[in-house]
Enzyme design. Structure first.
Site, PDB file in Angstrom:
ATOM      1  N   HIS A 221       0.845  -1.202   0.000  1.00 26.50           N
ATOM      2  CA  HIS A 221       0.000   0.000   0.000  1.00 26.50           C
ATOM      3  C   HIS A 221       0.876   1.247   0.000  1.00 26.50           C
ATOM      4  O   HIS A 221       2.007   1.245   0.499  1.00 26.50           O
ATOM      5  CB  HIS A 221      -0.976   0.007   1.174  1.00 26.50           C
ATOM      6  CG  HIS A 221      -0.343  -0.001   2.536  1.00 26.50           C
ATOM      7  ND1 HIS A 221       0.017   1.144   3.206  1.00 26.50           N
ATOM      8  CD2 HIS A 221      -0.022  -1.032   3.361  1.00 26.50           C
ATOM      9  CE1 HIS A 221       0.517   0.827   4.385  1.00 26.50           C
ATOM     10  NE2 HIS A 221       0.527  -0.482   4.508  1.00 26.50           N
TER      11      HIS A 221
ATOM     12  N   ASP B 143       0.023   4.406   1.264  1.00 26.02           N
ATOM     13  CA  ASP B 143      -0.138   5.394   2.338  1.00 26.02           C
ATOM     14  C   ASP B 143       0.661   4.999   3.571  1.00 26.02           C
ATOM     15  O   ASP B 143       0.967   3.827   3.791  1.00 26.02           O
ATOM     16  CB  ASP B 143      -1.603   5.582   2.698  1.00 26.02           C
ATOM     17  CG  ASP B 143      -2.236   4.320   3.273  1.00 26.02           C
ATOM     18  OD1 ASP B 143      -2.072   3.245   2.652  1.00 26.02           O
ATOM     19  OD2 ASP B 143      -2.891   4.390   4.323  1.00 26.02           O
TER      20      ASP B 143
ATOM     21  N   ASP C 200       6.498   1.138   6.496  1.00 25.33           N
ATOM     22  CA  ASP C 200       5.184   0.519   6.338  1.00 25.33           C
ATOM     23  C   ASP C 200       4.306   1.507   5.564  1.00 25.33           C
ATOM     24  O   ASP C 200       3.768   2.432   6.141  1.00 25.33           O
ATOM     25  CB  ASP C 200       4.591   0.219   7.722  1.00 25.33           C
ATOM     26  CG  ASP C 200       3.176  -0.303   7.679  1.00 25.33           C
ATOM     27  OD1 ASP C 200       2.708  -0.690   6.603  1.00 25.33           O
ATOM     28  OD2 ASP C 200       2.532  -0.302   8.754  1.00 25.33           O
TER      29      ASP C 200
ATOM     30  N   GLU D 123      -4.723   2.107   3.275  1.00 27.55           N
ATOM     31  CA  GLU D 123      -4.725   0.867   4.053  1.00 27.55           C
ATOM     32  C   GLU D 123      -4.769   1.162   5.539  1.00 27.55           C
ATOM     33  O   GLU D 123      -5.435   0.468   6.309  1.00 27.55           O
ATOM     34  CB  GLU D 123      -3.479   0.044   3.701  1.00 27.55           C
ATOM     35  CG  GLU D 123      -3.428  -1.351   4.313  1.00 27.55           C
ATOM     36  CD  GLU D 123      -2.709  -1.411   5.648  1.00 27.55           C
ATOM     37  OE1 GLU D 123      -2.678  -2.493   6.249  1.00 27.55           O
ATOM     38  OE2 GLU D 123      -2.173  -0.368   6.099  1.00 27.55           O
ATOM     39  N   GLU D 124      -4.045   2.195   5.957  1.00 26.07           N
ATOM     40  CA  GLU D 124      -3.888   2.472   7.377  1.00 26.07           C
ATOM     41  C   GLU D 124      -5.159   2.999   8.034  1.00 26.07           C
ATOM     42  O   GLU D 124      -5.252   3.039   9.256  1.00 26.07           O
ATOM     43  CB  GLU D 124      -2.753   3.478   7.597  1.00 26.07           C
ATOM     44  CG  GLU D 124      -1.383   3.011   7.105  1.00 26.07           C
ATOM     45  CD  GLU D 124      -0.797   1.892   7.942  1.00 26.07           C
ATOM     46  OE1 GLU D 124      -1.454   1.427   8.886  1.00 26.07           O
ATOM     47  OE2 GLU D 124       0.325   1.460   7.636  1.00 26.07           O
TER      48      GLU D 124
ATOM     49  N   ASP E 243       4.106  -6.383   3.264  1.00 22.97           N
ATOM     50  CA  ASP E 243       3.675  -5.449   4.304  1.00 22.97           C
ATOM     51  C   ASP E 243       3.931  -6.026   5.687  1.00 22.97           C
ATOM     52  O   ASP E 243       3.160  -5.831   6.612  1.00 22.97           O
ATOM     53  CB  ASP E 243       2.186  -5.129   4.110  1.00 22.97           C
ATOM     54  CG  ASP E 243       1.716  -3.976   4.988  1.00 22.97           C
ATOM     55  OD1 ASP E 243       2.574  -3.253   5.539  1.00 22.97           O
ATOM     56  OD2 ASP E 243       0.492  -3.809   5.123  1.00 22.97           O
TER      57      ASP E 243
ATOM     58  N   HIS F 213       4.853   3.395  12.822  1.00 17.62           N
ATOM     59  CA  HIS F 213       3.770   4.317  13.192  1.00 17.62           C
ATOM     60  C   HIS F 213       4.183   5.262  14.313  1.00 17.62           C
ATOM     61  O   HIS F 213       3.325   5.887  14.935  1.00 17.62           O
ATOM     62  CB  HIS F 213       2.492   3.570  13.612  1.00 17.62           C
ATOM     63  CG  HIS F 213       1.893   2.740  12.518  1.00 17.62           C
ATOM     64  ND1 HIS F 213       0.685   2.080  12.662  1.00 17.62           N
ATOM     65  CD2 HIS F 213       2.309   2.457  11.259  1.00 17.62           C
ATOM     66  CE1 HIS F 213       0.399   1.432  11.546  1.00 17.62           C
ATOM     67  NE2 HIS F 213       1.379   1.646  10.678  1.00 17.62           N
TER      68      HIS F 213
END
Length: 483
Positions: free
Chosen positions: A76, A78, A115, A145-146, A169, A456
């Protein structure tokens, strides 16, 4: 000079740095999607860019691989875009500031987006290289995705031929993921009334927590700043009349919040009692988290204002009670897979606006029924408190397949390359494999990736040497023939 110049594989890090130079937080991926479409056009590759900005790029098989079954490469575009509170960067319009320290690549004062930027970089490097042996490649790069996997949900896969998929991922080298939890986002909105209030105005801040990904780190029972703040406010409100003026905590619903802050009024005569109580509560918090999250600390600051707009006392008490009573953390462990979290939720964001407070949860479970029960619990708690509740971004889990020739092939390749067994696991975090498997009957998936730490968060790091080893592993998988 590029920060990643000289790092290997050169093309992977070249494209990763290109990606990092384009803002691509969730909901802000238009420029990166256009870059990917232009990349494909410049190389004469078949490309679909749908109305949501998802990308599919197809590269036909290398010579000698025309009859081999296709492979899907998936990731992904994003990232969870978070920054330190004092960071001088606008992540909506500016690229990341990359830096290297030893074996790690990171971004100064922000998350890195390994990620899942590294998946996109791997795919671009593979698509560009004419020397790599491979069957027909179908590259899927999804959006958002997030924030609920909406890109994967909306993606039209009807034109894809592949039924073997490498999802890139994952964040731990040597692990082949073969199953994941499903999840959903749940939003509470509690209306509040305001008035002009007078008294002593204080700011109470929870800081120093480690945070982390709510799927990967939830089992470590690190402190949740929103929950810690709710507990402190509740106990303070038992001995003082607190009227909230501001309340904020967390940056993403799927990230364990590291910091939270409340600004509130108390009666003029209450300062000494407030300071004693805050000192006691901080000592309790630090003692409880001394092993799990030892960096936690509390700040209490008197602000030079004696009059402000604040939430009326009754609504402040109801808000504080709801925040204190909000469920959070691990709800159940798997009875089938040792050490695997079955069901959890994370209170990731709290934000007090003028007329309402919003609270956002990320719910996860490997059991659809258990996930549904947690959602119903949140709906019921909201209703009892007079708040509204919205469920969004619901996505299915990815069930472990007992028989998977593709998984067996990738495990055998790993054994040959490294002389040891890979770990085949299921995880509590969510992956798009479940959504795509529901859309594509017969799809065999695995998820792999290089070592990353603290995704994150602003401490996110990507192992340079691991990126190279996983690159070699992916290339070896691609060149395998079925006979």
């Amino acid at each position: 000079m590029a920060v990643t110049e000289g790092l290997k594989p050169e093309k992977v890090f070249y494209y990763f740095e290109k990606i990092c130079g384009i803002p691509h937080g969730s909901g802000n991926v238009g420029r990166l999607s256009d870059y990917l479409a232009e990349f494909a056009s410049d190389r004469g590759l078949y490309c679909i860019q749908d109305e949501w900005k998802n990308i599919i790029i197809v590269k036909e098989a290398a010579q000698g691989y025309e009859t081999e079954p296709p492979i899907i490469l998936q990731g992904h575009m994003d990232m969870v875009a978070v920054k330190k509170p004092d960071a001088d960067i606008d992540m909506a319009s500016q690229g990341l500031r990359l830096a290297v320290e030893g074996d790690y690549l990171y971004a100064e004062d922000t998350s890195l987006g390994g990620d899942d930027g590294i998946a996109v970089a791997y795919a671009l490097a593979i698509l560009e290289d004419e020397e790599i042996l491979h069957p027909r490649l179908e590259v899927i790069v999804t959006v958002d995705e997030e924030t609920g996997m909406d890109g994967a949900k909306k993606l039209d896969v009807s034109g894809l031929q592949g039924r073997r998929m490498l999802n890139l991922d994952s964040e731990e080298e040597g692990v082949i993921l073969a199953g994941c939890a499903g999840g959903a986002r749940v939003d509470w909105t509690l209306p509040v009334r305001r008035e002009q209030g007078e008294g002593c105005l204080f700011a109470l801040r929870i800081k120093g927590l480690a945070g982390g990904h709510s799927g990967c780190e939830i089992h470590k029972e690190r402190g949740n700043a929103n929950c810690c703040l709710g507990r402190m406010l509740y106990e303070l409100n038992e001995v003082l009349e607190i009227r909230l003026a501001e309340l904020r905590g967390g940056l993403a619903d799927n990230a364990i919040p590291r910091e939270a802050e409340a600004v509130f009024l108390i009666p003029e005569e209450g300062e000494e009692l407030l300071r004693r109580q805050v000192g006691r509560l901080e000592a309790e918090l630090r003692y409880e988290l001394q092993t799990k999250d030892p960096g936690v600390f509390v700040e209490l600051e008197r602000l030079p204002i004696g009059c402000c707009s604040c939430v009326v006392g009754e609504d402040s008490a109801r808000l504080i009670g709801l925040l204190f009573g909000a469920p959070d953390g691990v709800q159940a462990m798997s009875a089938d897979i040792e050490g695997l979290v079955e069901t959890s939720l994370n209170l990731g964001i709290v934000k007090l606006a003028r007329e309402a407070v919003g609270m956002q949860f990320s719910v996860r479970s490997s059991l659809e029924s258990a996930k549904g029960a947690v959602i119903k619990k949140l709906e019921n708690l909201a209703r009892m408190a007079g708040a509204s509740c919205q469920v969004r971004g619901d996505y299915p889990g990815w069930a472990y397949q007992k028989a998977s020739p593709f998984r067996d092939l990738t495990a055998e390749v790993y054994r040959r390359m490294y002389g040891r067994e890979p770990r085949i696991e299921a995880i509590h975090a969510g992956l798009e494999c479940g959504i795509l498997a529901h859309k594509m009957p017969g799809l065999e998936c695995i998820s792999i990736g290089p070592d990353m730490k603290d995704i994150h968060t602003t401490e996110e790091r990507l192992s340079i040497s691991s990126v190279e080893r996983v690159w070699d592993y992916v290339i070896e998988i691609l060149k395998q023939k079925s006979s």
